[in-house]
Design a protein around this motif. Structure first.
Motif, short mmCIF file in Angstrom:
data_model
loop_
_atom_site.label_atom_id
_atom_site.label_comp_id
_atom_site.label_asym_id
_atom_site.label_seq_id
_atom_site.Cartn_x
_atom_site.Cartn_y
_atom_site.Cartn_z
N PHE A 418 -83.91 -3.53 23.82
CA PHE A 418 -82.92 -3.96 22.81
C PHE A 418 -81.55 -4.08 23.47
CE2 PHE A 418 -83.30 0.62 22.79
CZ PHE A 418 -82.00 1.06 22.82
N SER A 419 -80.61 -4.67 22.73
CA SER A 419 -79.23 -4.82 23.20
C SER A 419 -78.28 -4.38 22.10
CB SER A 419 -78.94 -6.27 23.59
OG SER A 419 -79.01 -7.10 22.44
N ASN A 420 -77.01 -4.23 22.46
CA ASN A 420 -75.98 -3.79 21.52
C ASN A 420 -75.00 -4.93 21.26
OD1 ASN A 420 -76.76 -0.98 21.27
ND2 ASN A 420 -76.10 -0.77 23.39
N PHE A 421 -74.45 -4.93 20.07
CA PHE A 421 -73.38 -5.87 19.74
C PHE A 421 -72.32 -5.10 18.97
CE2 PHE A 421 -71.25 -9.00 17.04
CZ PHE A 421 -70.85 -9.91 17.99
N MET A 422 -71.21 -4.84 19.63
CA MET A 422 -70.13 -4.09 19.00
C MET A 422 -69.04 -5.07 18.55
SD MET A 422 -67.85 -0.93 20.54
CE MET A 422 -67.08 -1.97 21.78
N ARG A 423 -68.68 -4.99 17.29
CA ARG A 423 -67.67 -5.89 16.73
C ARG A 423 -66.42 -5.09 16.38
NH1 ARG A 423 -69.20 -10.23 12.19
NH2 ARG A 423 -69.96 -11.21 14.10
N ASP A 424 -65.29 -5.52 16.93
CA ASP A 424 -64.00 -4.89 16.64
C ASP A 424 -63.39 -5.55 15.41
OD1 ASP A 424 -64.14 -3.20 18.83
OD2 ASP A 424 -63.33 -4.73 20.18
N TYR A 425 -62.77 -4.71 14.57
CA TYR A 425 -62.10 -5.18 13.36
C TYR A 425 -60.62 -4.83 13.42
CZ TYR A 425 -66.40 -6.37 10.88
OH TYR A 425 -67.58 -6.96 10.49
N GLN A 426 -59.82 -5.77 12.98
CA GLN A 426 -58.40 -5.51 12.77
C GLN A 426 -58.21 -5.07 11.32
OE1 GLN A 426 -55.11 -8.31 13.98
NE2 GLN A 426 -54.89 -8.48 11.76
#
Length: 458
Positions: A418-426
């Motif tokens: 599997f892989s990761n997807f990190m999403r940054d939020y303002q």
């Protein structure tokens, strides 16, 4: 750990959102932040997370500053409280004539004024279009000027999260694309804690993987770490940057994978050769003993009628006493100490690693540029049954081939890729949304668990 800044430690200098890793090697050392050079002699003996103000002492291509302690940094958003804002920006033209101050006047003002709030306030007061901008545009303009004129820095203690962010921002390839989310999952699946023995192989992560393991093991406990690497010297920049104690560092043995495996298997071959040689010598001794007995019996029967030969026992005793060399316990202990001191550190690390290889490990972690399957296949016999195996690689196709090989050879169970997807939020008032520039995935993880290799799984 002591929170006081000392000479010889690694520090992280933060100016707004910019962070830089630096080794505070001497009192007269300086750190470069863009076009600014900062002397660090005044931070010795101060506490981490202390805020300092940069005071200009010399100007040129790179301005030189010294640091003085201050309690709080200036909040430049206070400038907006007394300034009106427009409803939209449709009537603003960027013709380069809105600022009445010339470039030379701004440079002179920067050399005479030490407070960034006064400098930015003067620039805004001489702008013809600032009052016409919307509140959001005004705040964006101040942030842009703040990056250039902000004179406050903070000295922070290096942590694993800050080091990972710095390495990833500078050059992701130097850390094999390891981001904080992937590194945290790698540590979680490895099950590292303050007890047990752990085996890792890494090539080219700037020491982030062994640093993460040592950080999770803690300073107290009996956990041991064997860090395998392919080169002559391991990459330990991140390990040293954590300012770990000597006791903590001694729990990690960094060894070359080819050297330690060769020494391990040669030791087994030598034991087998010694055992076979001992058996052959014992057989030879039995044969010699029986022939000697037969010869003695023949000699006794032949020499019964001969007079006995006179022996000089006193001469024999004198000769034996002259040949004897007295060995005291003190001399023998000194000889052993000198021998151990002459032994190189890598040999001591190899010996410790081989001892742990014989005891076996509680997990296996591989972070490598090359194909991981031959490495996994070679190191799996040294892992206890039912223990996790975690493999990280930047390329999905490489791990897919490794996944297929592990399944075909029945080496691991519960294998997942599997892989990761990190999403940054303002998150701001009336402006909460994902970050405009998002990073891609941070590599791929393959996780499985060891089984009894004597059992063939269907």
């Amino acid at each position: 750990m002591d929170d006081t800044i000392k000479v010889g430690q690694y520090i992280i200098v933060q100016r707004q959102n910019f962070t830089k890793l630096h080794k505070f090697s001497a009192l007269d050392s300086t750190v470069t932040l863009g076009k600014e050079m900062v002397e660090l002699k005044n931070i010795a003996g101060q506490n981490f997370f202390q805020t300092f103000k940069m005071k200009l002492i010399a100007s040129g291509k790179k301005r030189l500053h010294e640091l003085e302690i201050c309690d709080n940094a200036t909040n430049l958003k206070d400038i907006l409280t007394s300034i009106e804002s427009g409803s939209d920006n449709r009537n603003i033209l960027d013709d380069g004539k809105s600022q009445s101050l010339s470039y030379e006047e701004i440079i002179n003002m920067r050399q005479t004024l030490s407070d960034s709030k006064e400098i930015i306030g003067t620039i805004i007061a001489n702008s013809n279009s600032f009052n016409q901008k919307t509140e959001f545009s005004q705040e964006k303009y101040i942030k842009k000027k703040e990056k250039k004129y902000f004179e406050f820095i903070q000295v922070r203690k290096p942590t694993l999260r800050l080091l990972t962010e710095i390495f990833y921002r500078q050059d992701p390839e130097k850390a094999l694309g390891l981001r904080m989310d992937s590194l945290s999952q790698l540590i979680s699946y490895s099950g590292v804690n303050s007890m047990g023995n752990y085996l890792i192989y890494e090539s080219g992560s700037s020491g982030l993987v062994p640093a993460a393991f040592l950080n999770s093991m803690g300073d107290h406990g009996d956990a041991r770490l064997v860090h395998l690497h392919p080169g002559n010297f391991p990459q330990m920049q991140a390990v040293y940057a954590l300012n770990l104690t000597d006791h903590h560092l001694k729990r990690c043995s960094s060894v070359n994978i080819y050297s330690v495996l060769r020494q391990y298997y040669q030791g087994i071959e030598e034991n087998v050769e010694t055992l076979s040689q001992t058996e052959s010598e014992n057989e030879k001794m039995d044969i010699d003993e029986s022939s000697r007995k037969r010869k003695l019996e023949n000699d006794d029967t032949e020499d019964d009628n001969k007079p006995p030969k006179r022996q000089n026992f006193e001469e024999d005793e004198n000769n034996e006493q002259q040949n004897e060399v007295p060995i005291s316990d003190e001399n023998s202990s000194n000889t052993l100490t000198d021998r151990e001191e002459k032994k190189r550190k890598w040999q001591l690390d190899n010996d410790e690693a081989i001892r742990l290889f014989k005891e076996k490990f509680d997990s296996l972690t591989i972070v490598a540029k090359e194909d991981p399957f031959p490495i996994v296949k070679e190191l799996l016999p040294f892992i206890h049954n039912g223990r996790p195996v975690v493999i990280f690689h930047a390329c999905k196709e490489v791990l897919m081939e490794c996944y297929t090989s592990l399944k075909n050879h029945n080496l691991l169970i519960n294998v997942r890729l599997f892989s990761n997807f990190m999403r940054d939020y303002q998150v701001l008032p009336m402006r909460t949304h994902p970050a405009i520039q998002l990073q891609g995935n941070s590599g791929w993880l393959l996780v499985g668990y060891t089984v009894n290799h004597g059992i063939t799984l269907n």
